[in-house]
Each structure stands twice: as C-alpha cells, then as structure tokens.
Motif scaffolding. Structure first.
Motif, PDB file in Angstrom:
ATOM      1  N   ILE C  22      61.007  60.503  48.637  1.00 51.09           N
ATOM      2  CA  ILE C  22      59.985  59.927  49.145  1.00 51.09           C
ATOM      3  C   ILE C  22      60.274  58.598  49.879  1.00 51.09           C
ATOM      4  CG2 ILE C  22      57.705  58.363  48.710  1.00 51.09           C
ATOM      5  CD1 ILE C  22      56.985  61.304  48.238  1.00 51.09           C
ATOM      6  N   ARG C  50      59.987  63.228  52.320  1.00 55.82           N
ATOM      7  CA  ARG C  50      58.603  63.091  52.705  1.00 55.82           C
ATOM      8  C   ARG C  50      58.216  61.576  53.090  1.00 55.82           C
ATOM      9  NH1 ARG C  50      53.945  66.417  52.728  1.00 55.82           N
ATOM     10  NH2 ARG C  50      52.189  65.181  52.572  1.00 55.82           N
ATOM     11  N   MET C  52      55.871  58.379  53.965  1.00 59.17           N
ATOM     12  CA  MET C  52      54.545  57.851  53.896  1.00 59.17           C
ATOM     13  C   MET C  52      54.331  56.666  54.590  1.00 59.17           C
ATOM     14  SD  MET C  52      53.826  58.268  49.606  1.00 59.17           S
ATOM     15  CE  MET C  52      52.232  57.336  49.642  1.00 59.17           C
ATOM     16  N   VAL C  54      52.647  53.908  55.350  1.00 59.93           N
ATOM     17  CA  VAL C  54      51.608  53.242  54.644  1.00 59.93           C
ATOM     18  C   VAL C  54      51.180  51.976  55.550  1.00 59.93           C
ATOM     19  CG1 VAL C  54      52.308  53.853  52.428  1.00 59.93           C
ATOM     20  CG2 VAL C  54      53.325  52.020  53.272  1.00 59.93           C
ATOM     21  N   GLU C  55      50.017  51.380  55.054  1.00 60.97           N
ATOM     22  CA  GLU C  55      49.348  50.337  55.732  1.00 60.97           C
ATOM     23  C   GLU C  55      49.673  48.903  55.607  1.00 60.97           C
ATOM     24  OE1 GLU C  55      47.959  51.933  53.199  1.00 60.97           O
ATOM     25  OE2 GLU C  55      47.509  50.188  52.197  1.00 60.97           O
ATOM     26  N   SER C  56      50.688  48.767  54.788  1.00 65.32           N
ATOM     27  CA  SER C  56      51.198  47.422  54.118  1.00 65.32           C
ATOM     28  C   SER C  56      52.520  47.511  53.518  1.00 65.32           C
ATOM     29  CB  SER C  56      50.300  46.527  53.529  1.00 65.32           C
ATOM     30  OG  SER C  56      50.350  46.659  52.196  1.00 65.32           O
ATOM     31  N   HIS C  58      53.031  46.070  50.590  1.00 67.44           N
ATOM     32  CA  HIS C  58      52.586  46.188  49.294  1.00 67.44           C
ATOM     33  C   HIS C  58      52.405  47.769  48.685  1.00 67.44           C
ATOM     34  CE1 HIS C  58      50.277  45.410  45.707  1.00 67.44           C
ATOM     35  NE2 HIS C  58      50.804  44.163  45.733  1.00 67.44           N
ATOM     36  N   SER C  59      51.824  48.321  49.873  1.00 68.17           N
ATOM     37  CA  SER C  59      51.293  49.895  49.243  1.00 68.17           C
ATOM     38  C   SER C  59      52.649  50.434  49.494  1.00 68.17           C
ATOM     39  CB  SER C  59      50.512  50.022  50.343  1.00 68.17           C
ATOM     40  OG  SER C  59      49.107  49.688  50.033  1.00 68.17           O
ATOM     41  N   ALA C  62      54.273  49.846  46.108  1.00 67.28           N
ATOM     42  CA  ALA C  62      53.494  50.563  45.118  1.00 67.28           C
ATOM     43  C   ALA C  62      53.848  52.029  44.985  1.00 67.28           C
ATOM     44  CB  ALA C  62      51.891  50.351  45.230  1.00 67.28           C
ATOM     45  N   ALA C  63      53.801  52.688  46.333  1.00 65.83           N
ATOM     46  CA  ALA C  63      54.025  54.198  46.280  1.00 65.83           C
ATOM     47  C   ALA C  63      55.273  54.506  45.817  1.00 65.83           C
ATOM     48  CB  ALA C  63      53.984  54.539  48.075  1.00 65.83           C
ATOM     49  N   ALA C  67      55.902  57.145  42.915  1.00 64.12           N
ATOM     50  CA  ALA C  67      56.776  57.970  43.191  1.00 64.12           C
ATOM     51  C   ALA C  67      57.888  58.236  42.173  1.00 64.12           C
ATOM     52  CB  ALA C  67      57.175  58.196  44.604  1.00 64.12           C
TER      53      ALA C  67
END
Lengths: 515, 293, 389
Positions: C22, C50, C52, C54-56, C58-59, C62-63, C67
């Motif tokens: 990830i 894969r 991701m 993401v939109e920031s 921080h995310s 987090a992901a 993961a």
C-alpha cells in the motif's frame, strides 16, 4: 359457552379494552364467536384425573346454572341439574330471541356441557315437585332459579288477556296469536326484554307497518337496554317514546284499551345503583289506544317457599361476594341474587359458586383461596390454576395492565373489524341471525389489533432494545430472563416492551451497618 | 446460571456505556448486521469507551482504535490492504461519533467518499461531543443546550446524510437506533454494495439530552414520528426513498421531553416546526421525482 | 542498472524495489516528482503496490498505519507542512509499532513560506519515535530506503529517510539501481505475527492504564536502542550484497583530525571538497557526517571523536531558543565522556541558503581561532554574530 356469549354478550370487556383508548376496542365478542365456530376443543380433556368427592345439586339451567354445573364437573364433582321446564337453557332459550341466538347453537353448547357427565332432571320444580329438604342428600346446592315472572302493573286486570307479560311472550311467541299486523301493541319498558319483545313481534308480523310502540320512563340515554339493541330496533322502524310512565288504564268498551301516560323523570344513583322513577303529574297526559299491552317492567322470583330455607330480601336471594347464602350448604347465582341481569354476569356467578362450593367441601378458607387466585383487583379468579396449579407459574395474576402502560409508539392506528349485519329491510321478515361472524381475513386483521397487554408474544423487542445484551431466551424453559451480572437496570426493556410484560421494580433499600 | 450468548450478537455485555445508552444500542445492531467477517475501526467517542480498554475488547471482531479524525482514512487503509491480500469479502466498517464525522473527521470522510473507498461508514449521532462531557459540535441541533452553549445553540445541524448523498456515493442513509429492523436492513443493504456507504445512526443520549434513561426507545421513535428526523436513503445521489412514514405526532412531544430543550419558547418551537415541515416537504418531493443534485 | 536520476526518482526506485503493498500519499513540493513517478509506474501496471491518492498527509499516514496493522508493507513520502500535519500520527505510528518507511524531503516550514532545503521539518519530529536517516546523495537515498524496510521490520519501528529540497530531490546524478531479484533476496515479504485478522479477532491500540502505558514506552525505547546494532548489521549485509555500505556515520579524514566538522545531509557532501582543499594546505581537519540520527549513535560518536581537539557543527536547522539540533544532540552525547572538547555550533543554510566550500573553510577558520566555544550558535560568518561566551 363461546357460541352463546359470542352472540349475546354485552361485552363489558370491550368497554375496558385498552385498544379502545387508542383507536377502537378489539372486537372481543366476535373473537369468541369465531373461536366457537373454528376452534372447538375436546372439553372432556377438562375432566381431572382424580375426581373430587361430592354430589352437588344445581337448581335452574339458565346460564348461571349451566356455568355452575360445568365448573363443578371440571372440578370432578358429581352434578345433578334440575330444571322446571322441559328443555334446558333458561332465559337463553326462553328469553333471548333466535335472531340473536339460534337455537341450534344453544343446543350444541348445552350438549357439550352435558358431555362432562352432568345428570339432568327436567320438568322438576324444586319446592313443588320435590321439596327443598329433598336436596339435603346432596353435599351442596347451587340455586340459580332466576326471575321467571314478569312484574305486574295493573293488578286488578292481571287476568285480562289483553295485557301480557313480556317474559311469557318471549318464552313462546306463537302462543298469543299476535301475528295480526293491525293489532295495535304497546310495549311498556326500557330494558332488553322490551326491545326483544318488540323485535320478535315485528318478525312475527313479517315486518312492514307494524303498529308497535315502546314506551318507557327513561330518556334515550338512560334506557337500561343495550345501546346496540336500541339502535337496531330503531333501524327496524319501531318507535320508542322516552320519558313516559303509565298513569291510568281505560277500557273503552269491547277489547280496545287506552292508557294514559304522564311524563316521568328517572334518577339513577350511580353509587347505590338504585333507579327512581318520578312521575310528573300535571296537565301533560298522553293517551294511547292499544289492542294489546305487553309489560316488560321487570321480573320477580317464583320462590316456591325457598324463603323458608334461605334468606331472601326484597325478592332476591341474599348472598355474599362468593355466592354463599344464609345456609352453609346453599350457594346462589344468576338473576336471583339481583346482580346485573346479563348472561356474562350469570356465568360468572355460576363459576364463583362452583369455586365457593369447592372451598366449602375441601374445608378451605374461601377468602384466602380467592386472594391466591385473584386476577387483577376485581371478582375474577384464574380457575385453571385453582383446579391444577401449573408447574411453573410465570403469570403475575394480580398485575393489571392499564392503557397508560401500553407503549403506543409501537402501534399504528387502525379501524376495528366489524362483522356484517343484515340490512333492516331483510332482517325484519325473518328470525335468521342479524349479526354474522367475522370472516377469516377479518379475524386475522383484528387479532393484530390486540395489544396482548401483559402477555409476552416473543416479539423480542426487549432483546432488540437492550444496549447491554442482558436479556436472553432460556433455551430450556423458553422464557426470557435477565443476565443480572451485566444488566444496568436502565429500564429500556420495560419501555420497549409495548405491552408491559416487563416491570421495573425498585429494590428494597437494605441499610447495612458499617463498623 | 449459565447463560448462552445470542449468536447474533457481535459484541459482549459488560461494557461501560451509560445506563440507557442509545448509542450502545445502535452499535449492537450495526455489529449484528455486519457480521463476523468484518474488521472495525473505532475512534475517540463514546464508542471507544464502549469498546473498552486493554486487555479487554467488547467486540467479537478485530478492531483498531484509531486517531480521532481518521475513522474514514483508517478504514480505507484497511480496505485497500485487504484488496492487496486478495480479500474482497471482509467487510470494513468505520464507527465514529458525530463530532468525529461532521467536524474533525469531515475531511477524511469526504476524501474517502471521493475515492469511493469500499467501506461502510457509520456515524453514531448523539448530537454533541458527549464523551468529553457534552460540548457543542456541528451535529448539535438548533436551540439545544450543551455545556458550551448554555443559552442554546444558535446555528443549525449539519445534514450529513445529504452531504454524503451529494458525493454521489452508492448509499447514504439515515437510521435511528430505536428502529432496529430498519437499521439492520440498511446495514445489510450497504453490505451488498461496493464502494462507499454512509449510515447515520441517531442515538438518543439520556445523559446529555437530559431525559430518564429508560425512555430511550420513546425518544428515538418520537424523533422519527414527529418528522424531526426522517428515515430515508439516497442512492448514487439520485434516488431518494423514504423508509418509514411517520405518524405525525406533535413536535413538542419529542422536544420538551428532553431537558436540553426545556427552555424552548413558543417562537422557538415554531421556528423548528417550520424547518421540519420544509425538510419533509422537500424530501417527499424528491422521492416523487427522483431528483438529481 | 545505472540510471541518471534525481533524488526523488532514486527514492522512488528504492520504494518500488522494496515492494510495498500500500502506498498512500499526498503531493507537496518538492516531493511531487516522487509521487508522480510512482503513479506513472502504477498506470503502467509495473508498480505492484495499490496506491491511495488521499486528500491530505494526515489521511496518508492514517491509511499507512491501518494498512500496516492489516499486515501489509506500506510506503509514503512528504515534506515540510505535510510531515508537520502528520505529527500526531507519527507518535501514533511508532506507538503502534508499525514498520512504515517514509521519505521526507527536508523543506523549510511556514510561516513565512519557503520551498528550499532546511532540516527543521523532520528534526521537529525527533521525539515521535521514528528512526531517522539523513542522506547526502541520491544513491544513498535509494539504498537507505531499501535498508530501512529491513531495519523497521526487525525492530518494528517506522523510519524516515530524508532527502533535501532541490539539493538532492531534484539534482540528477548517476545512480546504481539494483535488480528486483537481488532486492527480493535481501528483503523478504512482510509477515507480521499480529495483524487485523478475522480468523484471530483482537483489538489493537486500546486504552491502557498508566503502568501499562509506561511499559509500552519503555519497550519502545529498548527497541530504539536495539535499532543501533540492527542498522549496523543491515548496512553490513547490504554492503555484502550490493557493494555499498554507509554505516551509522560517515568518517572522512577523521583519524588524525584535530578540528572536526560534524554535520548531516548535503553539507557533509560539500564539506568533503573543503576538507580536501584544507588538507592540501596542511590543515589537520576532518568530517564526521551523522547519517543515523535516531537512534542517536552516542557511543559511536564518543569513540570517533575522542581524539579531536575542537569540534565544529554546522546545522541547516535550528530549534529556536536553543541552537542547531545536531549540535545540541552532539553536545549532549559527548558530555558524559568528552566534555573537555569545545564544540562550536554554526547555524547556516536556513531557508535553503547555499552553503559553499568557502563557508565551510570559514567555519574551520573561526573554530581554529576561537578559544572558547560560544553558548549560542554562530549564525553569521561575517559578523560572527554571537552573544555570550
């Protein structure tokens, strides 16, 4: 007798039905009739294995006597039922017209009761054919002889065949040749007998212009007749004149009579249940002519010297709340004890009598026994538990679920299902039943309307709503139980149960001394 | 007496929710519906307290107690990781409170919705920051008293179901923990769909809303039956379906039963009634026409 | 295979070869070419991971954390504002003991806005419990990323590998890119014992009591201490396999140096040029470039610097109210054994100002001439802007 009550009962239960406070009461009377038609069980299963020792005599086979016989037979006693007439049934057969209660239904119900092994002695009037003392060989006696005689109004011309007693007419309508439509008939009285007389007469005359008038002192609302009956008789085109009382009778030569009526006021004292009729004697007099006058102003007892055996006051047998008379072996119920003159009340008094007799014969304290099996806070008792105490009693008999304990948020408004009624223009020509039974679909719909107050129907709302997973179904007993290790006592289950099966009860505060 | 636990339950009793908690109730129902083949993410909220502390766990499924604003992003991480392990069946469910959803977690939620992450996101809405003692947030309704709005909140409530619907995700639905079957059906419906699913669970809170704890079922049902909180679903931002037609009970039966609203004046009630009516009419209109954003 | 790569792309190759499953990331200058390269490979179907998007940041973190807890290898990259935004979760990640590897391109933090090299962004995260490497060139960046996975997955702590904005991130150099098979042999798949698994349901990262919390923290400190010899061992193994090793520190002309320059990052690379020139003049100078910053290699530093007469530290960063971080940490490390050696702190290159070989020679000169090391760092070579002795 579900077939009987399912047709003629005045359904006091429906007046109290909690659903009635929400939208309309559940059609309990129709349920009873539906069950009588579709849900017959073998009542011989009711006979207990160990029969109790005792011979009981029941005098009078009206609803009170039939009920007493039935319950005494359930208890296992040896019952002999005495009846003056040649057929059993009392007012069920000789008072209630067949368009309300078909005779075939009545016969079936009586047959079922007798199948428990009750012996009958027809055409036997105690006090006449047999003496009251002849009943001493019985261990107990239940007297339900009823009030067979009509109250008279004009003693002087009582023997005149232009004045009839309503109860006599209903016992055998054909006997009095009243089929002639032109015979102007006045019916005096505001109770069910008066209504039954009017409607029976109408049917004898095949409907149409009927020349039948009912006069009674009570106002329309005060009439002791069931409002349903009043409604139906008006639909059938019979006139009721309210607020009149007979004043003077005139014979105008030949057979034509006229009767003066004066206005009257009726005062009903709710507390003492006394009715006072106050005639207002002044100028306002109404004159009615009639060929026949039928009196339905009340009934009295033909006691046949019964007053020598037990205390009778003001024409009714004196009993306590359990039906016990002044003689320790003698019990009574039905119309003769002066209670409410309805079938349901008669049946209840017969059950109570059986209960009191059983306690008497077993040497038990009747009051104590009653309290042990009392349902709610009135005169009902759970007879099944009395006969055979169940192995696990999960019912709290004393608990009464009133409407404020029903959680109506879990129910939707719906209209009551009513059975079909024959239209007035057809029914006045026949003695066929006026009211039909519910159809299966209606029955199913109506069942859904019942809240099933206080009865667990396994809806599992309690389990669904418990945030702590502390309610579970015990696999062995099938009852729902609480896991007190985890229950927080929030009470959600008692609110989520729509029918108040669960109660939150405050625990006693036990003060523990410290130190 | 030995008690056999109900196999439908996906969590154990003995948790630390307040007595009468509508959120614990909702959580129980959601977990029943998602089933055992699931992984959950829980973030700081009352849910985290219900989950419990080391070495206990109330849940029967694996669960990660992630950072406050990361319910959606953490759940997305798990969902994607499972895909790399060739697992498309394990359900990933994000469980957050209303603050963690409409306030601090909003960004991550919107991002996950934009990417149509394959998760079920459940917001348990008790209408304030209840775990920390009842402070106001964007899910607190108008006029409500909280510890940080002692005179009642002046602004309105963020409509998360609509906002998530606007993202055109496959499924966005409003539910209430006091309508158990409706909630479970909606979660199971979400399970059938691929992509982002949002379930908003109104969770009555006796402690914060100030009502006797046993009345949770009634408060929840009144919220819906007064049209204050309609039960409906939006699919792909287009199809609106109302799933419960309310009985139209009077609004004040709901509002004045709660201490947090006891100061409402007649004028306040009228303001709320107007808003409630407007929302309901709009909702029914959209249901008829399959309104598109 | 030898390719002409920027630092970003070299690090991207390092990440791709490590085969994370990830990758969650968010673009920020000057990391964007790295993120874009990974996306390009993804679109070509050669990435394996894969992604991701993401939109920031921080995310992104987090992901990666969740993961990783699901049992997969993860990668992310960021810089400056991004790593600052992740701060909360950096604590969380190391507390959760997840072996995430993150490339951070050192860039100055707002306010005011700047985009050029400064190490303060990653140094601000020094308390979060991540391993930290500071690289000086693109080859080291690629190799360190691969090594980092092996180290992280042994001690179960996440790692930051730092490049420098534009100085290495965008500068292109020849880089030896190892082949996938060799890297696979060196770095086996990630198979953690504990993970989110429906076959073994468990709760992760629960609330704990005070004493349990302390236990977790002490365990983490012990893992950090272990990481020193693990890093050394992995580096040695890498050297055996791929012919390139870097050690925890780089020593250049250190053995007989009287005045030693301690620094980290690209300034170290520039310093070699200055030192060569000074050595030609007969000056006994040397360089110690700190590569592994966390855990701080205290014993090794004491051992390596025990013969130095004077130490100068150049920090391309500052902890306001204190001094340059490397200087401060060095002083702290030496205090117990070598507190007699004066340490001269210089803070140069803040905001990405160029630090040339001339500047470094000046540093040596000042150090040589000054008797006592000042308490506060020297921030201006011209005016020797110094307060206090």
């Amino acid at each position: 007798m579900p077939g009987v009550c399912g047709r003629v009962c005045y359904n006091p239960c429906e007046m109290e039905c909690n659903r009635g406070h929400f939208d309309q009461p559940v059609n309990i009377r129709s349920f009873e009739r539906f069950l009588s038609e579709h849900g017959q069980v073998d009542i011989k299963k009711d006979i207990p294995i160990n029969s109790r020792i005792g011979k009981i005599a029941v005098v009078g086979s009206g609803p009170a006597g039939l009920s007493a016989s039935y319950h005494l037979a359930r208890l296992g006693y040896d019952v002999t039922l005495f009846e003056s007439k040649s057929e059993l049934g009392g007012m069920l057969r000789f008072g209630i017209p067949s368009y309300r209660l078909p005779r075939s239904i009545l016969d079936c119900e009586i047959e079922r009761i007798l199948s428990l092994g009750i012996q009958t002695r027809l055409k036997t009037t105690i006090g006449k054919d047999l003496g009251w003392n002849d009943l001493e060989s019985f261990d107990a006696v239940f007297i339900s002889n009823g009030l067979q005689s009509g109250k008279a109004l004009f003693e002087t011309i009582a023997s005149d065949d232009s004045i009839l007693m309503g109860v006599d007419f209903l016992a055998d309508p054909q006997k009095y040749f009243l089929e002639d439509k032109t015979q102007k008939t006045l019916i005096i009285g505001g109770g069910n007998v008066a209504i039954d007389v009017a409607r029976t007469l109408l049917r004898l005359r095949h409907g149409g212009k009927n020349n039948i008038t009912i006069l009674c002192p009570e106002s329309r609302n005060q009439m002791p007749a069931l409002s349903e009956e009043v409604k139906e008789v008006l639909e059938e085109g019979i006139t009721i004149l309210n607020g009149w009382v007979p004043h003077q009778l005139h014979k105008d030569g030949g057979k034509l009579l006229s009767l003066d009526f004066c206005p009257a006021e009726v005062k009903i004292d709710e507390e003492s249940a006394t009715v006072k009729i106050i005639p207002i004697i002044g100028e306002d007099i109404q004159k009615h002519t009639a060929d026949k006058i039928i009196l339905a102003i009340g009934q009295t007892m033909k006691s046949f010297n019964l007053d020598k055996v037990i205390k009778i006051r003001e024409g009714t047998i004196v009993v306590d709340q359990f039906g016990r008379t002044s003689h320790r072996k003698v019990f009574s119920g039905g119309d003769s004890i002066g209670g409410k003159p309805f079938v349901a009340d008669a049946i209840a008094s017969g059950k109570m009598g059986a209960f009191a007799i059983s306690c008497f014969l077993d040497g038990k304290d009747t009051e104590k026994e009653f309290l042990a099996f009392q349902v709610g806070n009135c005169q009902n008792k759970n007879f099944q538990h009395f006969i055979d105490a169940p192995k696990k009693n999960s019912d709290n008999l004393k608990k009464v679920v009133l409407f404020d304990r029903i959680n109506t948020l879990f129910f939707s408004l719906s209209a009551r299902n009513n059975p079909n009624k024959m239209e007035p223009k057809y029914r006045i020509r026949t003695f066929e039943e006026v009211i039909a039974g519910l159809e299966s679909k209606q029955f199913e719909e109506e069942i859904k309307r019942c809240f099933k107050c206080g009865t667990c129907i396994d809806c599992e709302n309690c389990i669904d709503f418990c945030p702590d997973m502390s309610i579970f179904k015990d696999a062995k007993s099938g009852f729902y139980d609480f896991d007190y290790d985890y229950c927080k006592g929030c009470g959600i289950c008692s609110v989520a149960c729509p029918r108040n099966v669960i109660d939150m009860v405050v625990e006693k505060n036990e003060v523990v001394s410290i130190g | 007496m030995y008690r056999e636990y109900d196999t439908r339950d996906n969590m154990y009793p003995g948790h630390l929710a307040c007595s009468g908690c509508g959120e614990a109730l909702g959580l129980k129902l959601v977990l029943q519906a998602v089933g055992r083949n699931s992984i959950a993410v829980v973030v700081p909220s009352c849910l985290a307290i219900i989950l419990g502390s080391y070495p206990h766990s109330t849940f029967k499924i694996p669960v990660l107690h992630a950072a406050f604003e990361t319910a959606a992003s953490s759940a997305a991480g798990i969902s994607n990781a499972l895909l790399t392990q060739a697992d498309e069946d394990t359900v990933v469910v994000a469980l957050a409170g209303d603050g963690g959803t409409s306030d601090i977690g909003f960004q991550a939620l919107s991002g996950a919705a934009d990417r149509n992450e394959n998760i079920i996101y459940c917001c348990f809405d008790n209408e304030a920051y209840m775990n920390t003692g009842n402070q106001v947030n964007s899910s607190t309704p108008q006029f409500a008293w909280t510890m940080t709005t002692p005179l009642g909140k002046t602004g309105g409530k963020k409509n998360m179901v609509e906002i998530m619907g606007s993202h055109k995700i496959p499924y966005s639905a409003s539910t209430c923990s006091c309508f158990p079957d409706d909630l479970r059906i909606k979660v199971m419906e979400a399970k059938k769909l691929k992509g982002m699913k949002y379930i908003h669970v109104l969770s009555p809170c006796p402690t914060g809303w100030r009502y006797p704890e046993r009345l949770t079922p009634n408060i929840g049902r009144l919220a819906v039956e007064t049209k204050y909180y309609p039960l409906y679903e939006i699919r792909s931002g287009r199809e609106v379906k109302i799933t419960h037609y309310p009985k139209n009970l009077p609004l004040k039966d709901y509002l004045l039963a709660q201490g947090r609203f006891k100061h409402l004046t007649q004028k306040d009630l009228e303001v709320i009634q107007k808003e409630v009516d407007r929302n309901w009419n709009e909702l029914t209109r959209r249901e008829d026409q399959n309104y598109t954003y | 295979m030898r390719l002409f790569l920027s630092g970003n792309h070299a690090a991207a190759y390092g990440a791709r070869l490590a085969k994370p499953q990830i990758i969650a990331a968010y673009p920020i200058t000057p990391q964007t070419p790295l993120y874009e390269k990974l996306s390009e490979w993804d679109s070509q179907g050669v990435l394996g991971a894969r992604m991701m998007k993401v939109e920031s940041e921080h995310s992104a973190m987090a992901a990666c954390i969740s993961a990783s807890l699901t049992g997969v290898r993860t990668f992310t990259a960021t810089s400056s504002q991004g790593i600052a935004l992740m701060h909360e979760l950096l604590h969380y990640a190391s507390g959760a003991r997840v072996p995430i590897v993150m490339v951070n391109v050192n860039r100055s933090l707002a306010a005011p806005w700047g985009f050029w090299s400064e190490q303060t962004d990653s140094l601000s995260q020094r308390d979060t419990g991540w391993l930290q490497f500071y690289t000086a060139d693109n080859q080291e960046a690629l190799d360190t990323v691969i090594q980092a996975y092996k180290i992280s997955e042994t001690v179960f702590l996440p790692t930051i590998v730092s490049l420098e904005a534009f100085l290495t991130s965008h500068l292109m150099e020849p880089v030896e890119v190892p082949d996938q098979k060799s890297v696979d042999a060196f770095l086996p798949p990630f198979e953690p014992v504990f993970k989110l698994d429906t076959n073994k349901p468990a709760a992760f990262c629960q609330i704990v009591s005070q004493s349990e919390y302390a236990k977790f923290r002490i365990n983490r400190q012990m893992a950090m201490e272990d990481a020193l010899q693990v890093t050394e061992a992995v580096d040695k193994e890498y050297e055996r396999e791929f012919g390139r090793g870097y050690g925890l520190i780089e020593c250049y002309h250190l053995n007989d140096a009287e005045n030693v320059l301690v620094t980290a990052g690209t300034i170290g690379s520039t310093a070699r040029v200055a030192i060569d020139e000074l050595r030609e003049e007969g000056k006994k100078v040397g360089l110690l470039r700190i590569r592994l910053f966390r855990p701080f290699p205290k014993t090794l530093l004491i051992e390596s610097l025990k013969h130095a007469k004077k130490i100068a530290v150049i920090d391309r960063n500052i902890s306001p109210g204190q001094e340059g971080v490397f200087c401060e940490e060095l002083k702290s490390a030496l205090y117990s054994r070598l507190n007699g050696i004066p340490v001269f702190g210089f803070v140069l290159g803040l905001g990405g100002i160029n630090v040339s070989p001339e500047h470094i020679k000046q540093v040596f000169d000042i150090t040589d001439k000054m008797d006592n090391a000042p308490v506060n760092p020297i921030v201006d070579l011209e005016n020797k802007n110094v307060s206090g002795i």
